[in-house]
Design a protein around this motif. Structure first.
Motif, PDB file in Angstrom:
ATOM      1  N   VAL B  13       0.856  -1.179   0.000  1.00 17.71           N
ATOM      2  CA  VAL B  13       0.000   0.000   0.000  1.00 17.71           C
ATOM      3  C   VAL B  13       0.899   1.238   0.000  1.00 17.71           C
ATOM      4  O   VAL B  13       2.095   1.151   0.266  1.00 17.71           O
ATOM      5  N   PHE B  14       0.290   2.384  -0.280  1.00 15.40           N
ATOM      6  CA  PHE B  14       1.017   3.642  -0.184  1.00 15.40           C
ATOM      7  C   PHE B  14       0.748   4.286   1.175  1.00 15.40           C
ATOM      8  O   PHE B  14      -0.303   4.077   1.793  1.00 15.40           O
ATOM      9  N   LYS B  15       1.715   5.049   1.590  1.00 10.43           N
ATOM     10  CA  LYS B  15       1.610   5.778   2.860  1.00 10.43           C
ATOM     11  C   LYS B  15       0.313   6.568   2.885  1.00 10.43           C
ATOM     12  O   LYS B  15      -0.034   7.241   1.904  1.00 10.43           O
ATOM     13  N   GLY B  16      -0.401   6.488   4.003  1.00  9.65           N
ATOM     14  CA  GLY B  16      -1.649   7.210   4.166  1.00  9.65           C
ATOM     15  C   GLY B  16      -2.877   6.446   3.727  1.00  9.65           C
ATOM     16  O   GLY B  16      -4.008   6.855   4.023  1.00  9.65           O
ATOM     17  N   ALA B  17      -2.673   5.346   3.036  1.00  6.84           N
ATOM     18  CA  ALA B  17      -3.805   4.537   2.576  1.00  6.84           C
ATOM     19  C   ALA B  17      -4.251   3.604   3.697  1.00  6.84           C
ATOM     20  O   ALA B  17      -3.462   3.250   4.576  1.00  6.84           O
ATOM     21  N   PRO B  18      -5.519   3.177   3.650  1.00  4.12           N
ATOM     22  CA  PRO B  18      -5.966   2.195   4.641  1.00  4.12           C
ATOM     23  C   PRO B  18      -5.366   0.825   4.325  1.00  4.12           C
ATOM     24  O   PRO B  18      -5.078   0.505   3.173  1.00  4.12           O
ATOM     25  N   VAL B  19      -5.188   0.043   5.359  1.00  2.00           N
ATOM     26  CA  VAL B  19      -4.638  -1.294   5.160  1.00  2.00           C
ATOM     27  C   VAL B  19      -5.449  -2.300   5.977  1.00  2.00           C
ATOM     28  O   VAL B  19      -5.907  -1.997   7.092  1.00  2.00           O
ATOM     29  N   GLU B  20      -5.665  -3.474   5.381  1.00  2.00           N
ATOM     30  CA  GLU B  20      -6.351  -4.556   6.070  1.00  2.00           C
ATOM     31  C   GLU B  20      -5.615  -5.860   5.775  1.00  2.00           C
ATOM     32  O   GLU B  20      -5.465  -6.249   4.619  1.00  2.00           O
ATOM     33  N   LEU B  21      -5.131  -6.503   6.808  1.00  2.00           N
ATOM     34  CA  LEU B  21      -4.488  -7.805   6.678  1.00  2.00           C
ATOM     35  C   LEU B  21      -5.494  -8.852   7.133  1.00  2.00           C
ATOM     36  O   LEU B  21      -5.984  -8.815   8.252  1.00  2.00           O
ATOM     37  N   LYS B  22      -5.758  -9.790   6.245  1.00  2.00           N
ATOM     38  CA  LYS B  22      -6.822 -10.757   6.501  1.00  2.00           C
ATOM     39  C   LYS B  22      -6.328 -11.976   7.276  1.00  2.00           C
ATOM     40  O   LYS B  22      -5.203 -12.450   7.093  1.00  2.00           O
ATOM     41  N   CYS B  23      -7.202 -12.455   8.141  1.00  2.00           N
ATOM     42  CA  CYS B  23      -6.921 -13.655   8.918  1.00  2.00           C
ATOM     43  C   CYS B  23      -8.230 -14.397   9.123  1.00  2.00           C
ATOM     44  O   CYS B  23      -9.209 -13.817   9.596  1.00  2.00           O
ATOM     45  N   ASN B  24      -8.247 -15.657   8.758  1.00  2.00           N
ATOM     46  CA  ASN B  24      -9.384 -16.520   9.039  1.00  2.00           C
ATOM     47  C   ASN B  24      -8.902 -17.728   9.847  1.00  2.00           C
ATOM     48  O   ASN B  24      -7.756 -18.150   9.717  1.00  2.00           O
ATOM     49  N   TYR B  25      -9.758 -18.246  10.670  1.00  2.55           N
ATOM     50  CA  TYR B  25      -9.343 -19.345  11.525  1.00  2.55           C
ATOM     51  C   TYR B  25     -10.406 -20.429  11.564  1.00  2.55           C
ATOM     52  O   TYR B  25     -11.572 -20.192  11.247  1.00  2.55           O
ATOM     53  N   SER B  26      -9.972 -21.606  11.956  1.00  4.25           N
ATOM     54  CA  SER B  26     -10.903 -22.683  12.262  1.00  4.25           C
ATOM     55  C   SER B  26     -10.507 -23.259  13.611  1.00  4.25           C
ATOM     56  O   SER B  26      -9.329 -23.520  13.861  1.00  4.25           O
ATOM     57  N   TYR B  27     -11.506 -23.377  14.475  1.00  3.18           N
ATOM     58  CA  TYR B  27     -11.249 -23.826  15.840  1.00  3.18           C
ATOM     59  C   TYR B  27     -12.551 -24.293  16.439  1.00  3.18           C
ATOM     60  O   TYR B  27     -13.569 -23.632  16.284  1.00  3.18           O
ATOM     61  N   SER B  28     -12.532 -25.392  17.124  1.00  2.00           N
ATOM     62  CA  SER B  28     -13.780 -25.966  17.610  1.00  2.00           C
ATOM     63  C   SER B  28     -14.264 -25.347  18.913  1.00  2.00           C
ATOM     64  O   SER B  28     -15.426 -25.423  19.245  1.00  2.00           O
ATOM     65  N   GLY B  29     -13.383 -24.704  19.647  1.00  2.00           N
ATOM     66  CA  GLY B  29     -13.777 -24.146  20.937  1.00  2.00           C
ATOM     67  C   GLY B  29     -13.921 -22.644  20.871  1.00  2.00           C
ATOM     68  O   GLY B  29     -14.315 -22.071  19.864  1.00  2.00           O
ATOM     69  N   SER B  30     -13.602 -21.985  21.951  1.00  2.00           N
ATOM     70  CA  SER B  30     -13.649 -20.534  22.011  1.00  2.00           C
ATOM     71  C   SER B  30     -12.223 -20.014  21.866  1.00  2.00           C
ATOM     72  O   SER B  30     -11.410 -20.173  22.771  1.00  2.00           O
ATOM     73  N   PRO B  31     -11.890 -19.400  20.742  1.00  2.00           N
ATOM     74  CA  PRO B  31     -10.490 -19.076  20.475  1.00  2.00           C
ATOM     75  C   PRO B  31     -10.015 -17.797  21.149  1.00  2.00           C
ATOM     76  O   PRO B  31     -10.809 -16.911  21.460  1.00  2.00           O
ATOM     77  N   GLU B  32      -8.732 -17.746  21.360  1.00  2.00           N
ATOM     78  CA  GLU B  32      -8.087 -16.497  21.727  1.00  2.00           C
ATOM     79  C   GLU B  32      -7.144 -16.166  20.572  1.00  2.00           C
ATOM     80  O   GLU B  32      -6.320 -17.000  20.190  1.00  2.00           O
ATOM     81  N   LEU B  33      -7.277 -14.983  20.033  1.00  2.00           N
ATOM     82  CA  LEU B  33      -6.539 -14.621  18.819  1.00  2.00           C
ATOM     83  C   LEU B  33      -5.609 -13.457  19.041  1.00  2.00           C
ATOM     84  O   LEU B  33      -5.890 -12.561  19.858  1.00  2.00           O
ATOM     85  N   PHE B  34      -4.516 -13.477  18.291  1.00  2.00           N
ATOM     86  CA  PHE B  34      -3.450 -12.495  18.435  1.00  2.00           C
ATOM     87  C   PHE B  34      -2.934 -12.078  17.053  1.00  2.00           C
ATOM     88  O   PHE B  34      -3.067 -12.824  16.081  1.00  2.00           O
ATOM     89  N   LEU B 108       3.855  -6.908   4.776  1.00  2.00           N
ATOM     90  CA  LEU B 108       3.265  -5.616   4.437  1.00  2.00           C
ATOM     91  C   LEU B 108       4.372  -4.646   4.054  1.00  2.00           C
ATOM     92  O   LEU B 108       5.338  -4.464   4.800  1.00  2.00           O
ATOM     93  N   THR B 109       4.220  -4.035   2.900  1.00  2.00           N
ATOM     94  CA  THR B 109       5.153  -3.001   2.455  1.00  2.00           C
ATOM     95  C   THR B 109       4.374  -1.712   2.253  1.00  2.00           C
ATOM     96  O   THR B 109       3.387  -1.703   1.500  1.00  2.00           O
ATOM     97  N   VAL B 110       4.796  -0.675   2.930  1.00  2.00           N
ATOM     98  CA  VAL B 110       4.164   0.633   2.796  1.00  2.00           C
ATOM     99  C   VAL B 110       5.122   1.531   2.025  1.00  2.00           C
ATOM    100  O   VAL B 110       6.220   1.846   2.495  1.00  2.00           O
ATOM    101  N   HIS B 111       4.690   1.943   0.840  1.00  2.00           N
ATOM    102  CA  HIS B 111       5.528   2.777  -0.023  1.00  2.00           C
ATOM    103  C   HIS B 111       5.337   4.253   0.281  1.00  2.00           C
ATOM    104  O   HIS B 111       4.234   4.677   0.619  1.00  2.00           O
ATOM    105  N   PRO B 112       6.414   5.037   0.151  1.00  2.00           N
ATOM    106  CA  PRO B 112       6.294   6.488   0.442  1.00  2.00           C
ATOM    107  C   PRO B 112       5.437   7.216  -0.588  1.00  2.00           C
ATOM    108  O   PRO B 112       5.195   6.704  -1.680  1.00  2.00           O
TER     109      PRO B 112
END
Lengths: 114, 112
Positions: B13-34, B108-112
Motif C-alpha cells: 500500500v502507499f503511505k496514508g492509505a488504509p490497510v487490512e491484513l486478513k486472517c481466518n481461523y478454524s477452531y472448535s472451541g472458544s479461540p483467543e486470537l493475536f 506488508l510493504t508501505v511505499h512512500p
C-alpha cells in the motif's frame, strides 16, 4: 530485565548428527515454548515446558526432545538430523502457564542441515 | 484441528492509505486470537490480542465469530508499519495447553 536469549545464533550440521539448542528465558518467566519456523512459513509449535515438565507437544517426532532446568532455562535436542530440520528455531517464554499470556520470543537459532 | 489462514503472502500500500491484513481461523472451541509482528532485524513480538480490545500503533482487530475472522486494520498506513505480520490462535486447553498456532504470515510493504 533481560529478554529471551538463544544460542548459538547459527549452526551447521550434517544429516544424522545431533544438535542441542539453548534458551534463557526472560527473568521471572517459568514457562518456555519452542517453535520451528521453516523458510516462508509461520512458526510451528514443538513443545512447551512448565516447571521442568513437558506440558504439551505439537506434531513432531520423538527425536525432538527438550529439557527445562531449575533456573527455567531450556534446551531443545534433535537427534538423527534430517535435511527438513533446517529451519529457524524460536524459543518463547511467558511468566505463567496460561492460555492468553503474552509470549516473549528470542531471536532464534538458524539451523542448517547439509 | 485448529488452523489459521492468511490468504495474502504480500500486501503493498502507499503511505496514508488504509490497510487490512486478513486472517481466518478454524477452531472448535472458544479461540483467543493475536497478531504478532516482526520488523526487519527484530524478533517476533506481540502487536495486539483480541481480548484486550486495544489499539496498538493505530492498528485494531475485531474478532468476528460468525465469519471466523480476525482481520487487522489501520486507517492510515505509515512507512514504519512495513513488516511481517502473523495472525495466531491459542489453544486454551487440551494436551497442548498454551500452544500458539500461527498463520503463514503477510509481508506488508508501505511505499512512500
Amino acid at each position: 530485565e533481560t529478554g529471551v536469549t538463544q544460542s548459538p545464533t547459527h549452526l551447521i550440521k550434517t544429516r544424522g548428527q545431533q544438535v542441542t539448542l539453548r534458551c534463557s528465558s526472560q527473568s521471572g518467566h517459568n514457562t518456555v515454548s519452542w517453535y520451528q519456523q521453516a523458510l516462508g512459513q509461520g512458526p510451528q509449535f514443538i513443545f512447551q515446558y512448565y516447571r521442568e515438565e513437558e506440558n504439551g507437544r505439537g506434531n513432531f517426532p520423538p527425536r525432538f526432545s527438550g529439557l527445562q532446568f531449575p533456573n527455567y532455562s531450556s534446551e531443545l535436542n534433535v537427534n538423527a538430523l534430517e535435511l527438513d530440520d533446517s529451519a529457524l528455531y524460536l524459543c518463547a517464554s511467558s511468566p505463567r502457564l496460561g492460555g492468553s499470556e503474552k509470549l516473549f520470543f528470542g531471536s532464534g537459532t538458524q539451523l542448517s542441515v547439509l | 484441528a485448529q488452523r489459521v489462514t492468511q490468504p495474502e503472502k504480500l500486501l503493498s500500500v502507499f503511505k496514508g492509505a488504509p490497510v487490512e491484513l486478513k486472517c481466518n481461523y478454524s477452531y472448535s472451541g472458544s479461540p483467543e486470537l493475536f497478531w504478532y509482528v516482526q520488523y526487519s532485524r527484530q524478533r517476533l513480538q506481540l502487536l495486539l490480542r483480541h481480548i484486550s480490545r486495544e489499539s496498538i500503533k493505530g492498528f485494531t482487530a475485531d474478532l468476528n465469530k460468525g465469519e471466523t475472522s480476525f482481520h487487522l486494520k489501520k486507517p492510515f498506513a505509515q512507512e514504519e508499519d512495513s513488516a511481517m505480520y502473523y495472525c495466531a490462535l491459542i489453544n486454551a486447553g487440551g494436551t497442548s495447553y498454551g500452544k500458539l498456532t500461527f498463520g503463514q504470515g503477510t509481508i506488508l510493504t508501505v511505499h512512500p
